[in-house]
Design an enzyme around this catalytic site. Structure first.
Site, PDB file in Angstrom:
ATOM      1  N   ARG A  57     -12.578  17.679  -3.238  1.00 12.60           N
ATOM      2  CA  ARG A  57     -11.798  18.899  -3.501  1.00 12.60           C
ATOM      3  C   ARG A  57     -10.410  18.882  -2.896  1.00 12.60           C
ATOM      4  O   ARG A  57      -9.472  19.397  -3.511  1.00 12.60           O
ATOM      5  CB  ARG A  57     -12.590  20.153  -3.135  1.00 12.60           C
ATOM      6  CG  ARG A  57     -12.796  20.501  -1.740  1.00 12.60           C
ATOM      7  CD  ARG A  57     -14.220  20.911  -1.452  1.00 12.60           C
ATOM      8  NE  ARG A  57     -15.028  19.706  -1.358  1.00 12.60           N
ATOM      9  CZ  ARG A  57     -16.125  19.490  -2.080  1.00 12.60           C
ATOM     10  NH1 ARG A  57     -16.549  20.398  -2.905  1.00 12.60           N
ATOM     11  NH2 ARG A  57     -16.779  18.352  -1.953  1.00 12.60           N
ATOM     12  N   THR A  58     -10.232  18.333  -1.710  1.00 12.96           N
ATOM     13  CA  THR A  58      -8.894  18.399  -1.100  1.00 12.96           C
ATOM     14  C   THR A  58      -7.916  17.561  -1.912  1.00 12.96           C
ATOM     15  O   THR A  58      -6.802  17.999  -2.229  1.00 12.96           O
ATOM     16  CB  THR A  58      -8.953  17.904   0.355  1.00 12.96           C
ATOM     17  OG1 THR A  58     -10.004  18.589   1.031  1.00 12.96           O
ATOM     18  CG2 THR A  58      -7.638  18.152   1.065  1.00 12.96           C
ATOM     19  N   LYS A  86      -3.859  -5.353   3.967  1.00 11.24           N
ATOM     20  CA  LYS A  86      -3.123  -6.601   4.225  1.00 11.24           C
ATOM     21  C   LYS A  86      -2.430  -6.556   5.582  1.00 11.24           C
ATOM     22  O   LYS A  86      -1.627  -7.439   5.906  1.00 11.24           O
ATOM     23  CB  LYS A  86      -2.082  -6.831   3.127  1.00 11.24           C
ATOM     24  CG  LYS A  86      -2.651  -6.923   1.717  1.00 11.24           C
ATOM     25  CD  LYS A  86      -1.511  -7.039   0.707  1.00 11.24           C
ATOM     26  CE  LYS A  86      -2.028  -6.982  -0.715  1.00 11.24           C
ATOM     27  NZ  LYS A  86      -0.925  -6.884  -1.692  1.00 11.24           N
ATOM     28  N   ARG A 107      -4.871  11.947   3.845  1.00 18.93           N
ATOM     29  CA  ARG A 107      -6.107  11.996   4.637  1.00 18.93           C
ATOM     30  C   ARG A 107      -6.345  10.607   5.179  1.00 18.93           C
ATOM     31  O   ARG A 107      -6.174   9.603   4.469  1.00 18.93           O
ATOM     32  CB  ARG A 107      -7.290  12.451   3.801  1.00 18.93           C
ATOM     33  CG  ARG A 107      -8.629  12.325   4.542  1.00 18.93           C
ATOM     34  CD  ARG A 107      -9.784  12.907   3.766  1.00 18.93           C
ATOM     35  NE  ARG A 107      -9.726  14.364   3.736  1.00 18.93           N
ATOM     36  CZ  ARG A 107     -10.667  15.142   3.210  1.00 18.93           C
ATOM     37  NH1 ARG A 107     -11.760  14.599   2.676  1.00 18.93           N
ATOM     38  NH2 ARG A 107     -10.552  16.459   3.212  1.00 18.93           N
ATOM     39  N   HIS A 135      -7.855  19.953   9.889  1.00 20.40           N
ATOM     40  CA  HIS A 135      -7.799  20.067   8.426  1.00 20.40           C
ATOM     41  C   HIS A 135      -7.107  21.407   8.160  1.00 20.40           C
ATOM     42  O   HIS A 135      -7.755  22.392   7.765  1.00 20.40           O
ATOM     43  CB  HIS A 135      -9.216  20.027   7.869  1.00 20.40           C
ATOM     44  CG  HIS A 135      -9.316  19.795   6.390  1.00 20.40           C
ATOM     45  ND1 HIS A 135      -8.243  19.937   5.516  1.00 20.40           N
ATOM     46  CD2 HIS A 135     -10.381  19.439   5.610  1.00 20.40           C
ATOM     47  CE1 HIS A 135      -8.651  19.667   4.282  1.00 20.40           C
ATOM     48  NE2 HIS A 135      -9.937  19.363   4.314  1.00 20.40           N
TER      49      HIS A 135
END
Ligand code: CP
Length: 337
Positions: A57-58, A86, A107, A135
């Site tokens: 959802r975010t 990498k 995130r 959050h």
């Protein structure tokens, strides 16, 4: 605060009037989120949506919010599809991606990583969750939902009684929500968790210093008896060293209709940041609550669009232009039938 060009990294950067400003702009976004109107105010703008940890959802809510304002979205999901595997640093990644984007949402599983990224970015960065830390946009949408649910009962956030349940140690949504509640008056918070998964002392101390009345319990039923909101959370398995360790706590605080009816006041609002863990050994919020009108979990996700649209409009300084670049929808809109 001056939102224009600002990073949105932590609830700690807000005063109460900033939160009220975000909520006021979120109200203004409703016709667009409900597809009654279309705005092109961010036409030509690009959101870099960088999610290095699982999300439904975010990630999609940030992207949809940007699209609803007329902007375009470019995404990276997971480490494997990025050059971080990498050995590229977060700082170099920020220097590169901020050349492609007008705003970045991110995130990442490490606490503080989004702030480190933002320090090297040339464009505003929004924190979509940094490890077990914060959050902030989830907390804003949670409090906006609380405000709307209380408003329907003639109440305001001041005077709120809320029980927060589950993995309060690792749950970044409750960390941010606790900080946010500290900006309001006469708040009573009941923290319900196993002792090992208690809310960090620093956050409890911060709430108490701000005048919040905090009580702590490791028992569910009697602790949810005198609250306006029960806010359930998932055991954050990804923060434990093993599944076996998470299993020790899973399923300890299950809320279902029978418990709700027996212990909660009538019309207590049920919230959860989602995802709820619906597997039988967890089931912290039973599906038999799905027809309970006080279950606000999908109103929370809908409100997330409004809050994220508001933040984009504020940070990119287009709040006053949203309606100017708008027109009616041209397609069949099932939401209005
Ligand atoms: N509430 C929340 O952060 O959900 P996602 O993990 O699906 O983004």
């Amino acid at each position: 605060m001056n939102f224009t060009g600002a990073h949105i990294l932590s609830i700690s950067q807000f005063q109460r009037h900033d939160v009220e400003q975000i909520f006021s702009v979120a109200d203004q976004m409703e016709p667009y989120a409900l597809r009654k109107r279309v705005t092109r105010v961010l036409e030509g703008a690009i959101l870099g949506n960088m999610f290095f940890e699982a999300s439904t959802r975010t990630r999609v809510s940030f992207g949809s919010a940007f699209n609803l304002l007329g902007g375009e979205v470019r995404e990276t999901a997971g480490f494997e599809s990025s050059a971080l595997v990498k050995g590229e640093s977060l700082q170099d990644t920020a220097r590169v991606l901020s050349g492609f984007s007008d705003v970045i949402c991110m995130r990442h599983p490490q606490q503080g990583s989004v702030a480190d990224f933002a320090a090297a970015s040339r464009v505003p960065v929004m924190n979509g969750g940094d490890g077990a830390n914060e959050h902030p946009t989830q907390a804003l949408l949670d409090l906006y939902t609380i405000a709307r649910e209380l408003q329907a009962k003639g109440r305001t956030i001041d005077g709120l009684r809320i029980a927060m349940i589950g993995d309060l140690r690792h749950g970044r949504t409750v960390h941010s929500l606790s900080k946010l509640l500290s900006l309001f008056s006469n708040i009573q918070v009941t923290l319900i968790s196993p002792k090992e998964l208690a809310l960090p002392d620093a956050i409890i101390d911060e709430m108490r210093a701000a005048g919040v009345t905090v009580s702590v319990s490791d028992e569910l039923n009697n602790s949810i008896a005198n609250v306006d909101i029960v806010y359930s959370t998932r055991i954050q398995e990804e923060r434990f060293t093993s599944k076996a360790e998470a299993d020790l706590y899973r399923g300890k605080f299950r809320l279902n209709q029978a418990i709700y009816t027996q212990y909660c006041e009538p019309n207590t609002v049920i919230m959860h940041p989602l995802p709820r863990d619906s597997r039988s050994d967890a089931n912290e919020l039973d599906c038999d609550l799905d027809n309970n009108p006080n279950l606000a979990i999908f109103r929370q996700t809908d409100n997330g669009l409004l809050i994220r649209m508001a933040l984009f409009a504020l940070v990119l300084d287009v709040v006053d232009k949203v309606d100017q670049f708008a027109h009616d929808v041209r397609w069949y809109n099932s939401r209005q039938q």
